[in-house]
Design an enzyme around this catalytic site. Structure first.
Site, short mmCIF file in Angstrom:
data_model
loop_
_atom_site.label_atom_id
_atom_site.label_comp_id
_atom_site.label_asym_id
_atom_site.label_seq_id
_atom_site.Cartn_x
_atom_site.Cartn_y
_atom_site.Cartn_z
N LYS A 293 0.60 -1.64 -0.43
CA LYS A 293 -0.09 -0.01 -0.08
C LYS A 293 0.69 1.33 -0.07
O LYS A 293 0.26 2.25 -0.65
CB LYS A 293 -0.81 0.08 1.32
CG LYS A 293 -2.06 -1.36 0.85
CD LYS A 293 -3.37 -1.06 2.54
CE LYS A 293 -3.95 -2.07 1.54
NZ LYS A 293 -3.62 -3.33 1.71
C1 LIG Z 1 -4.17 -4.46 2.28
C2 LIG Z 1 -3.73 -6.17 1.12
C3 LIG Z 1 -3.98 -7.11 0.47
C4 LIG Z 1 -5.12 -6.99 -0.49
O1 LIG Z 1 -5.07 -5.40 -1.46
P1 LIG Z 1 -6.34 -5.30 -1.80
O2 LIG Z 1 -6.43 -4.23 -3.33
O3 LIG Z 1 -7.70 -5.01 -1.76
O4 LIG Z 1 -7.64 -6.41 -3.58
C5 LIG Z 1 -3.37 -8.31 0.21
N1 LIG Z 1 -2.40 -8.19 0.57
C6 LIG Z 1 -1.70 -7.53 1.81
C7 LIG Z 1 -0.82 -7.98 2.73
C8 LIG Z 1 -2.35 -6.28 2.03
O5 LIG Z 1 -2.48 -5.10 2.81
#
Ligand SMILES: *Cc1c(COP(=O)(O)O)cnc(C)c1O
Length: 467
Positions: free
Chosen positions: A113
């Protein structure tokens, strides 16, 4: 120039700046570009010599338009991705002849993120500078989104961030990554209750005219288009390194809210030769069932070792239904109303057909996750996090021409989920030097009851009205 339209068809088109500042469209829909730029094989081949920041500017510029001129956008990308501790920003690691990992966790909070939120913070800072507006970012987090958002938005003038987490229910690393950011515009709130309680409180504030009318509320979860856009970049970056446009590549994506894999879909629609997008879910498999059966029917959520994928409803799935349903806002709005009324909705044959052309899905349980985690370690010495292991397990089971390389998105650093990694593999990953003295730093956080009254009282005391 590209404008942004709402999936629900009842909001006026806006430019990139307005879409970024708003997050959600005023008709309750999600913003999407009114058309997608197309890259020819030659355009894609020309990305080969560019570093990550330059690739990001090249891919994003048509979407950003004159909201940020090219030289400035490049400078923002250089700043954002200069904060990553790997020269390649998102390096590719080879596991065997066919499987690759794309490491997306070299940013400040050790999860993918950061790739989007580091840039989003800089974009919001630029858009707010010199304006007389004040933004109030509110979110609820089960861990990763909150820490990445706080690190991306700390210290920005004219912006406050209020991040709710369920008290005692996020990991120590995740909590400290939020509470040790002491910038005065960061407000960490530990809510009594679970994640759904926190989430419901946030949703209610967005719908409350007394609050939403007074403060310019905005969301920075993956409903924000700018976040998805920043994630389109690494699909190009990775595929080009594996031979695109001359060789197709597949991606396996550990999926929760469908943001990350939707970014891959955008890349494919822009002309990147993606042989298959694999939606990897844990046992909270609403998306896998929707793709298999055409019935989008959320069920209760069970807690797993992969909390960032423990979701009941995937907000960005609406974007895919819009794209594969003929981009018809009225029809989609009806479909979402049916969904809200009945708690489930059937996909149309058109939507099912379009989705099947690009996507596959695999549901991975805890044992299969642990097996993939051990496989990566034994096979190539890589300790991977449980979310990544879900993606890898799905990649190993997908039916695909063996000549096509398959890239699993490594969405978190294993140290972020140390206990689960240790349970699955017997190995406890160390914290990387970049998080430094996380456990020695001062924490700041306010515990409040999980009631709407307590929350809005806190907000009124600490937030700044819109203008
Ligand atoms: C947020 C997240 C996901 C999922 O991603 P999306 O975009 O919500 O599908 C998967 N793995 C980790 C470690 C995350 O932080």
């Amino acid at each position: 120039m590209i404008r942004y339209i709402s999936t629900r068809g009842a909001a006026p088109p806006v430019d990139f700046r307005a879409a970024t500042m708003a997050g959600l469209a005023p008709d309750g829909g999600l913003y999407l570009p009114d058309r997608l730029p197309h890259l020819t094989g030659e355009d894609i081949a020309a990305l080969a010599g560019l570093d990550y920041a330059a690739t990001a500017q090249r891919i994003m510029q048509p979407f950003v338009g004159d909201a940020v001129p090219a030289a400035d956008l490049l400078a923002l990308c250089r700043t954002a991705y200069g904060r990553f501790d790997h020269a390649a920003v998102t390096p590719l690691i080879q596991l065997d002849g066919r499987h690759w990992l794309l490491e997306l966790f070299h940013g400040p909070t050790l999860a993918f993120k950061d790739v989007a939120l580091q840039l989003l913070g800089l974009l919001l800072e630029r858009f707010l500078a010199g304006s007389d507006r004040h933004l109030t970012v509110i979110g609820a987090t089960s861990g990763d989104t909150g820490s990445a958002a706080i690190h991306g938005l700390a210290g920005i003038d004219r912006l406050d961030i209020f991040m709710l987490h369920p008290r005692g229910r996020v990991s120590d690393v995740q909590r400290r990554q939020m509470t040790t950011v002491l910038a005065p515009n960061v407000h960490n709130l530990a809510i009594e209750g679970d994640f759904d309680t926190a989430q419901a409180l946030v949703k209610r504030m967005f719908g409350d005219p007394d609050i939403a009318g007074r403060y310019a509320l905005t969301a920075v979860n993956s409903i924000n288009w700018a976040r998805l856009l920043a994630q389109v970049v690494y699909y190009f970056y990775a595929a080009v390194r594996l031979g695109a446009p001359h060789r197709p590549v597949a991606f396996s994506v550990p999926t929760g809210n469908f943001g990350d894999v939707f970014a891959g879909y955008v890349a494919a629609r822009m002309g990147l030769p993606i042989a298959r997008l694999v939606v990897a879910t844990n046992v909270n498999d609403v998306l896998h069932r929707a793709l298999e059966t055409g019935d989008y029917a959320p069920a209760g959520v069970v807690e797993t070792a992969t909390p960032s994928m423990d979701i009941a409803v995937s907000s960005n799935f609406e974007r895919l239904l819009f794209e594969e349903g003929g981009r018809n806002g009225t029809a989609l709005s009806d479909q979402m109303a049916d969904f809200a009324a009945a708690g489930r909705v059937g996909l149309t044959p058109e939507q099912r057909g379009g989705i099947a052309r690009r996507f596959a899905s695999v549901r991975v349980d805890g044992d299969e996750m642990a097996m993939a985690l051990r496989w990566a370690h034994e096979r190539s010495g890589q300790l991977i996090d449980p979310h990544t292991a879900i993606g890898l397990s799905a990649a190993q089971r997908i039916d695909l021409d063996p000549a096509i390389p398959i890239v699993t998105l490594a969405t978190a650093h294993p140290a972020k989920f140390r206990d689960a990694v240790e349970r699955a593999s017997g190995n406890r990953p160390g914290l990387p030097p970049r998080v430094g003295d996380l456990f020695a730093r001062e924490e700041r956080c306010t515990a409040i009851p999980g009631t709407y009254d307590a929350l809005t009282r806190y907000l009124r005391e600490h937030a700044t009205p819109a203008a």
